[in-house]
Design a protein around this motif. Structure first.
Motif, PDB file in Angstrom:
ATOM      1  N   ASP A 136     119.600  -4.361  20.344  1.00  0.00           N
ATOM      2  CA  ASP A 136     119.918  -3.314  19.373  1.00  0.00           C
ATOM      3  C   ASP A 136     119.704  -3.853  17.962  1.00  0.00           C
ATOM      4  O   ASP A 136     120.260  -4.884  17.588  1.00  0.00           O
ATOM      5  CB  ASP A 136     121.372  -2.875  19.550  1.00  0.00           C
ATOM      6  N   ARG A 137     118.916  -3.170  17.160  1.00  0.00           N
ATOM      7  CA  ARG A 137     118.567  -3.673  15.834  1.00  0.00           C
ATOM      8  C   ARG A 137     119.777  -3.802  14.925  1.00  0.00           C
ATOM      9  O   ARG A 137     119.908  -4.777  14.189  1.00  0.00           O
ATOM     10  CB  ARG A 137     117.506  -2.769  15.197  1.00  0.00           C
ATOM     11  N   ALA A 138     120.664  -2.820  14.956  1.00  0.00           N
ATOM     12  CA  ALA A 138     121.847  -2.887  14.099  1.00  0.00           C
ATOM     13  C   ALA A 138     122.730  -4.067  14.497  1.00  0.00           C
ATOM     14  O   ALA A 138     123.281  -4.773  13.647  1.00  0.00           O
ATOM     15  CB  ALA A 138     122.626  -1.573  14.168  1.00  0.00           C
ATOM     16  N   GLU A 139     122.879  -4.279  15.791  1.00  0.00           N
ATOM     17  CA  GLU A 139     123.694  -5.393  16.266  1.00  0.00           C
ATOM     18  C   GLU A 139     123.037  -6.728  15.927  1.00  0.00           C
ATOM     19  O   GLU A 139     123.701  -7.695  15.540  1.00  0.00           O
ATOM     20  CB  GLU A 139     123.903  -5.285  17.779  1.00  0.00           C
ATOM     21  N   ALA A 140     121.722  -6.781  16.048  1.00  0.00           N
ATOM     22  CA  ALA A 140     121.004  -8.006  15.696  1.00  0.00           C
ATOM     23  C   ALA A 140     121.179  -8.326  14.217  1.00  0.00           C
ATOM     24  O   ALA A 140     121.393  -9.483  13.831  1.00  0.00           O
ATOM     25  CB  ALA A 140     119.523  -7.857  16.037  1.00  0.00           C
ATOM     26  N   ALA A 141     121.101  -7.298  13.383  1.00  0.00           N
ATOM     27  CA  ALA A 141     121.297  -7.502  11.947  1.00  0.00           C
ATOM     28  C   ALA A 141     122.698  -8.019  11.656  1.00  0.00           C
ATOM     29  O   ALA A 141     122.889  -8.879  10.786  1.00  0.00           O
ATOM     30  CB  ALA A 141     121.032  -6.201  11.195  1.00  0.00           C
ATOM     31  N   ARG A 142     123.693  -7.513  12.395  1.00  0.00           N
ATOM     32  CA  ARG A 142     125.069  -7.984  12.192  1.00  0.00           C
ATOM     33  C   ARG A 142     125.203  -9.442  12.620  1.00  0.00           C
ATOM     34  O   ARG A 142     125.827 -10.248  11.908  1.00  0.00           O
ATOM     35  CB  ARG A 142     126.051  -7.128  12.990  1.00  0.00           C
ATOM     36  N   LEU A 143     124.640  -9.802  13.751  1.00  0.00           N
ATOM     37  CA  LEU A 143     124.717 -11.183  14.228  1.00  0.00           C
ATOM     38  C   LEU A 143     124.063 -12.143  13.236  1.00  0.00           C
ATOM     39  O   LEU A 143     124.597 -13.221  12.952  1.00  0.00           O
ATOM     40  CB  LEU A 143     124.047 -11.298  15.603  1.00  0.00           C
ATOM     41  N   GLU A 144     122.937 -11.749  12.702  1.00  0.00           N
ATOM     42  CA  GLU A 144     122.268 -12.594  11.713  1.00  0.00           C
ATOM     43  C   GLU A 144     123.100 -12.686  10.436  1.00  0.00           C
ATOM     44  O   GLU A 144     123.262 -13.771   9.863  1.00  0.00           O
ATOM     45  CB  GLU A 144     120.883 -12.036  11.379  1.00  0.00           C
ATOM     46  N   PRO A 181     105.808 -34.804  22.861  1.00  0.00           N
ATOM     47  CA  PRO A 181     106.511 -34.725  21.574  1.00  0.00           C
ATOM     48  C   PRO A 181     107.654 -33.725  21.634  1.00  0.00           C
ATOM     49  O   PRO A 181     107.629 -32.774  22.427  1.00  0.00           O
ATOM     50  CB  PRO A 181     105.421 -34.256  20.598  1.00  0.00           C
ATOM     51  N   GLY A 182     108.651 -33.914  20.788  1.00  0.00           N
ATOM     52  CA  GLY A 182     109.783 -33.000  20.732  1.00  0.00           C
ATOM     53  C   GLY A 182     109.493 -31.797  19.858  1.00  0.00           C
ATOM     54  O   GLY A 182     108.791 -31.902  18.844  1.00  0.00           O
ATOM     55  N   LEU A 183     110.036 -30.660  20.249  1.00  0.00           N
ATOM     56  CA  LEU A 183     109.844 -29.418  19.496  1.00  0.00           C
ATOM     57  C   LEU A 183     111.138 -28.622  19.503  1.00  0.00           C
ATOM     58  O   LEU A 183     111.683 -28.324  20.571  1.00  0.00           O
ATOM     59  CB  LEU A 183     108.718 -28.590  20.116  1.00  0.00           C
ATOM     60  N   VAL A 184     111.636 -28.286  18.311  1.00  0.00           N
ATOM     61  CA  VAL A 184     112.785 -27.394  18.176  1.00  0.00           C
ATOM     62  C   VAL A 184     112.251 -25.965  18.048  1.00  0.00           C
ATOM     63  O   VAL A 184     111.380 -25.696  17.221  1.00  0.00           O
ATOM     64  CB  VAL A 184     113.640 -27.747  16.948  1.00  0.00           C
ATOM     65  N   LEU A 185     112.775 -25.076  18.878  1.00  0.00           N
ATOM     66  CA  LEU A 185     112.365 -23.672  18.845  1.00  0.00           C
ATOM     67  C   LEU A 185     113.539 -22.844  18.337  1.00  0.00           C
ATOM     68  O   LEU A 185     114.639 -22.918  18.894  1.00  0.00           O
ATOM     69  CB  LEU A 185     111.958 -23.211  20.247  1.00  0.00           C
ATOM     70  N   VAL A 186     113.310 -22.054  17.278  1.00  0.00           N
ATOM     71  CA  VAL A 186     114.408 -21.330  16.633  1.00  0.00           C
ATOM     72  C   VAL A 186     114.269 -19.836  16.904  1.00  0.00           C
ATOM     73  O   VAL A 186     113.230 -19.228  16.639  1.00  0.00           O
ATOM     74  CB  VAL A 186     114.446 -21.597  15.112  1.00  0.00           C
ATOM     75  N   GLN A 187     115.344 -19.260  17.381  1.00  0.00           N
ATOM     76  CA  GLN A 187     115.394 -17.883  17.861  1.00  0.00           C
ATOM     77  C   GLN A 187     115.182 -16.844  16.777  1.00  0.00           C
ATOM     78  O   GLN A 187     115.369 -17.084  15.584  1.00  0.00           O
ATOM     79  CB  GLN A 187     116.763 -17.633  18.498  1.00  0.00           C
ATOM     80  N   GLU A 188     114.840 -15.640  17.228  1.00  0.00           N
ATOM     81  CA  GLU A 188     114.875 -14.453  16.382  1.00  0.00           C
ATOM     82  C   GLU A 188     116.307 -13.925  16.309  1.00  0.00           C
ATOM     83  O   GLU A 188     117.220 -14.476  16.918  1.00  0.00           O
ATOM     84  CB  GLU A 188     113.954 -13.380  16.971  1.00  0.00           C
ATOM     85  N   TRP A 189     116.488 -12.825  15.599  1.00  0.00           N
ATOM     86  CA  TRP A 189     117.841 -12.269  15.460  1.00  0.00           C
ATOM     87  C   TRP A 189     118.343 -11.623  16.745  1.00  0.00           C
ATOM     88  O   TRP A 189     119.493 -11.198  16.827  1.00  0.00           O
ATOM     89  CB  TRP A 189     117.905 -11.292  14.294  1.00  0.00           C
ATOM     90  N   TRP A 190     117.526 -11.588  17.782  1.00  0.00           N
ATOM     91  CA  TRP A 190     117.969 -11.060  19.071  1.00  0.00           C
ATOM     92  C   TRP A 190     118.827 -12.074  19.838  1.00  0.00           C
ATOM     93  O   TRP A 190     119.489 -11.706  20.802  1.00  0.00           O
ATOM     94  CB  TRP A 190     116.770 -10.668  19.933  1.00  0.00           C
TER      95      TRP A 190
END
Length: 233
Positions: free
Chosen positions: A75-83, A33-42
């Motif tokens: 980096d958490r701050a950078e991850a927050a910016r990307l999100e 079966p197909g599965l889409v995997l969705v990333q975290e903010w990293w």
């Protein structure tokens, strides 16, 4: 700055008239079966590619779209910016493109896929299920909800299994309960929700937030694989 070298891309697929990139993992037997995997903010990190490989080893054909276009960070701050700077509409479009691509791949069985998402990706898993209707049969958000907490969920027909943490300031239990009620009000779906005595991101073995819990992670993993096979197999 984002580490563009860290993104794990090995495939290209169409998305709304343009090309999107991602990581594709196939099961050993070649069919599944197909599965889409969705990333975290990293971002689409080597760790997330490893999670895709784990699901593939369980028998799924997995596609993890690269929603940040190659950027990764620890980096958490950078991850927050990307999100924060990620356009929601573009991300959902890429995820919908991933569904169509999976359903067209040789070796993918069935006429619907599953979706699993972590943190930011948990919210997008629910957005994708609502956008794709019957083409998503199972949605599994881990400690994540749509950015719009008033989202109506109309169009969602997938079975929903939610994994959330009791000690999570970013996704409090009250917000999870309210989301489950909204899903029930807007659809015929009754989500299966589990709360774990852990903190946010308890599944992530990189332990970037210091909250990884191997026992709770193992429990959630087994529940997820069983749930996906129950609705996609």
């Amino acid at each position: 700055m984002p580490d563009q070298r860290g993104s794990r891309q090995n495939t290209v697929f169409p998305s709304g008239g343009r090309e999107a990139h991602g990581y594709l993992a196939r099961p050993p037997q070649g069919l599944g079966p197909g599965l889409v995997l969705v990333q975290e903010w990293w971002g689409l990190t080597p760790y997330l590619a490893g999670v895709a490989d784990r699901f593939a080893a369980e028998g799924f054909t997995v596609l993890a779209p690269d929603l940040f276009g190659g950027d990764t960070t620890h980096d958490r701050a950078e991850a927050a910016r990307l999100e924060r700077e990620l356009p929601v509409e573009q991300a959902v479009q890429d995820l919908r493109g991933a569904v169509g691509h999976l359903l067209g791949l040789e070796g993918v069985v069935g006429d619907a896929v599953g979706v699993v998402g972590f943190c930011m990706g948990g919210g997008f898993a629910l957005l994708l299920a609502a956008a794709e209707g019957d083409r998503v049969a199972a949605a599994v958000p881990f400690y994540g909800l749509p950015p719009d907490r008033e989202f109506e969920y109309r169009g969602l027909t997938a079975h929903v299994l939610g994994h959330f943490a009791e000690h999570d300031r970013s996704v409090p239990m009250k917000a999870v309960d309210e989301a489950a009620i909204r899903i029930g009000e807007a659809t015929d779906v009754r989500p299966e929700i589990h709360f774990y005595p852990a903190g946010h991101a308890f599944m992530n073995e990189e332990d970037l937030l210091g909250t990884y819990d191997p026992l709770q992670a193992r429990t959630a993993w087994l529940r997820t694989v069983s749930f996906l096979w129950g609705h996609l197999g």
